[in-house]
Design an enzyme around this catalytic site. Structure first.
Site, PDB file in Angstrom:
ATOM      1  N   ALA A  65      -7.649  13.024   0.805  1.00  0.00           N
ATOM      2  CA  ALA A  65      -7.504  11.564   0.693  1.00  0.00           C
ATOM      3  C   ALA A  65      -7.623  10.890   2.055  1.00  0.00           C
ATOM      4  CB  ALA A  65      -6.195  11.222  -0.018  1.00  0.00           C
ATOM      5  N   ASP A 120       0.813  -1.446  -6.144  1.00  0.00           N
ATOM      6  CA  ASP A 120       0.165  -0.418  -5.327  1.00  0.00           C
ATOM      7  C   ASP A 120      -1.313  -0.373  -5.686  1.00  0.00           C
ATOM      8  OD1 ASP A 120      -0.759   2.075  -4.233  1.00  0.00           O
ATOM      9  OD2 ASP A 120       1.288   2.852  -4.294  1.00  0.00           O
ATOM     10  N   HIS A 133       3.716   6.950  -1.118  1.00  0.00           N
ATOM     11  CA  HIS A 133       3.580   5.601  -1.676  1.00  0.00           C
ATOM     12  C   HIS A 133       4.949   4.980  -1.949  1.00  0.00           C
ATOM     13  CE1 HIS A 133      -0.863   5.641  -2.588  1.00  0.00           C
ATOM     14  NE2 HIS A 133      -0.632   6.909  -2.292  1.00  0.00           N
TER      15      HIS A 133
END
Length: 470
Positions: free
Chosen positions: A380, A117, A20
């Site tokens: 994920a 985010d 991220h």
């Protein structure tokens, strides 16, 4: 003041994880090319790590601000547990983040907008409370967005949670726009048996937040994800595809700075220089994946039995119980590093295949380099990414959950020298050409980036003078 003289200030706040941070920092560097003032929010823990590996970072009108993550400095866990980190940031760190947004600095303009985010609700909620415009960055794939967004529909339709004895290869019918593509095993929530699981609740909330911003920003291209984007825009009409970020940044700025939290071992490049073209399998399972010692040994033996050279990224915490130093000794056939300069490795002519965890950044980097993949997803979005590259784009092989040595050997041989490998290589080279054109002047990502810049400039500066809530 005329618009050309106006000062615009963008704050970016990623989830504190390597993937991220990497995506958000590249986006931040892109936005800085428009002359914007940039504030990048790091946790104190990650910023200390970042300084150890990125000492040369020097971009005009670009600064870092830090907030605590709520964990003791001596907490030995790395990375920190995902759900615990989310809860800690949400309950202990809002005030620190608020102060970043409202702080007065005579040399810096007020905040024009925040890029939050999607995996960090805190990053969105605080600027909303202050009346600051927010845009959302979803650093994962478009396919992952649709699977996550469809979880409530799967629950309502009785397709999730999955039965105890479920066939994990069975196709799901309730995934928006991807009916007949997504299997049970491709869902990020596949291992959870209750809809009240913290991770399931997080996934639902994260994807519901997508439409709360003024715009959604994606690290993909119109050509790669046309199928998924059509449905995403029914949820978020103003969606900017700017991917791949690292390619667009190179075209606009001809330079980018590393976002790595780990020191890159460049000795592997010299080792690759000694190998013939397309003779090396590059192996990396990212910054989070963990495996048993048994799985490590099976992978290694399968790679050895394939007859090909391999370069493997082995983090110190990756193999349960650790490894002895003698087990990581380099040889003519194999080379181990703790972390690698991945973009450079994938671009090296010696690399012929990428055995990957299917993280989205890694997937994009492999596509750009034209290197076919073997996918062993961990969790994920990696699960649906593996499905897309193997079944939809046909540029990779999907290992599912298997890692026996004979299976690894067969997969490697198939990609490196088999007929299937030739097809994969042809497909990924065609996709690489499309991706490169998207990021060139006049391409969709380049054009969308210019439109995003105009959108940010059009936002009125908020009145953020009140700090009474801090």
């Amino acid at each position: 003041m005329a618009e050309k003289e106006a000062k615009h200030h963008v704050v970016l706040f990623p989830l504190p994880g390597q993937g991220h941070i990497g995506s958000m920092l590249k986006l931040a560097q892109l936005l800085s090319t428009a002359g914007f003032y940039i504030t990048f929010v790091h946790t104190e823990r990650n910023y200390r790590r970042f300084l150890l590996t990125s000492t040369s970072f020097n971009v005009p009108k670009f600064r870092f601000r830090t907030i605590p993550d709520g964990f003791p400095d001596n907490d030995p866990r790395s990375p920190l547990p995902f759900i615990e980190l989310q809860e800690s940031l949400d309950t202990k760190c809002k005030g620190y983040y608020r102060e970043v947004l409202v702080a007065v600095d005579e040399e810096w303009p007020p905040v024009t907008c925040v890029v939050a985010d999607t995996a960090l609700p805190l990053a969105l909620e605080v600027p909303e409370e202050l009346g600051i415009p927010v845009m959302i960055l979803a650093p994962h794939s478009a396919g992952s967005i649709l699977t996550g967004y469809s979880i409530p529909q799967l629950i309502q339709g009785g397709e999730f949670p999955f039965p105890e004895d479920a066939d994990m290869d069975e196709l799901l019918q309730g995934v928006l726009g991807l009916e007949g593509i997504v299997r049970r095993r491709d869902m990020s929530v596949r291992g959870f048996k209750s809809i009240d699981s913290p991770f399931v609740r997080f996934e639902v909330k994260m994807n519901q937040n997508l439409s709360r911003g003024r715009a959604l920003i994606l690290n993909t291209t119109e050509s790669m994800d046309s199928l998924a984007l059509r449905h995403i825009r029914s949820i978020c009409p103003t969606t900017y595809t700017l991917g791949p970020f690292h390619v667009l940044l190179r075209n606009i700025k001809d330079q980018s700075h590393s976002a790595s939290l780990s020191e890159e071992d460049r000795s592997c490049i010299a080792w690759l220089d000694t190998k013939p073209n397309k003779s090396v399998v590059y192996v990396s399972f990212g910054s989070l994946a963990a495996m048993s010692r048994e799985a490590f040994l099976e992978f290694q033996q399968g790679l050895l039995d394939s007859g090909y050279h391999f370069l493997w990224v082995i983090r110190p915490d990756m193999v349960e119980g650790g490894l002895e130093e003698c087990e990581l000794t380099a040889s003519e056939r194999r080379y181990f590093v703790k972390w690698a300069p991945q973009e450079e490795v994938l671009a090296h002519p010696a690399v012929g295949c990428f055995l990957t965890h299917s993280g989205w950044n890694s997937t994009l980097e492999s596509i750009y380099a034209g290197v076919p993949m073997i996918c062993w997803p961990f969790f994920a979005d990696q699960l649906i990414n593996s499905r897309f590259v193997s079944e939809v784009w046909k540029i990779a092989l999907d290992m599912k959950d298997l890692c026996g040595r004979s299976y690894v050997e067969r997969m490697v041989k198939e990609v490196m020298s088999g007929e299937k490998g030739k097809e994969l290589r042809k497909s990924i080279c065609e996709m690489a050409d499309m991706v490169k054109k998207s990021a060139e002047e006049g391409g969709s990502s380049y054009t969308n980036f210019k439109e995003l810049i105009g959108h940010i400039k059009s936002l009125s500066l908020p009145a953020c003078s009140s700090t009474s809530g801090f």
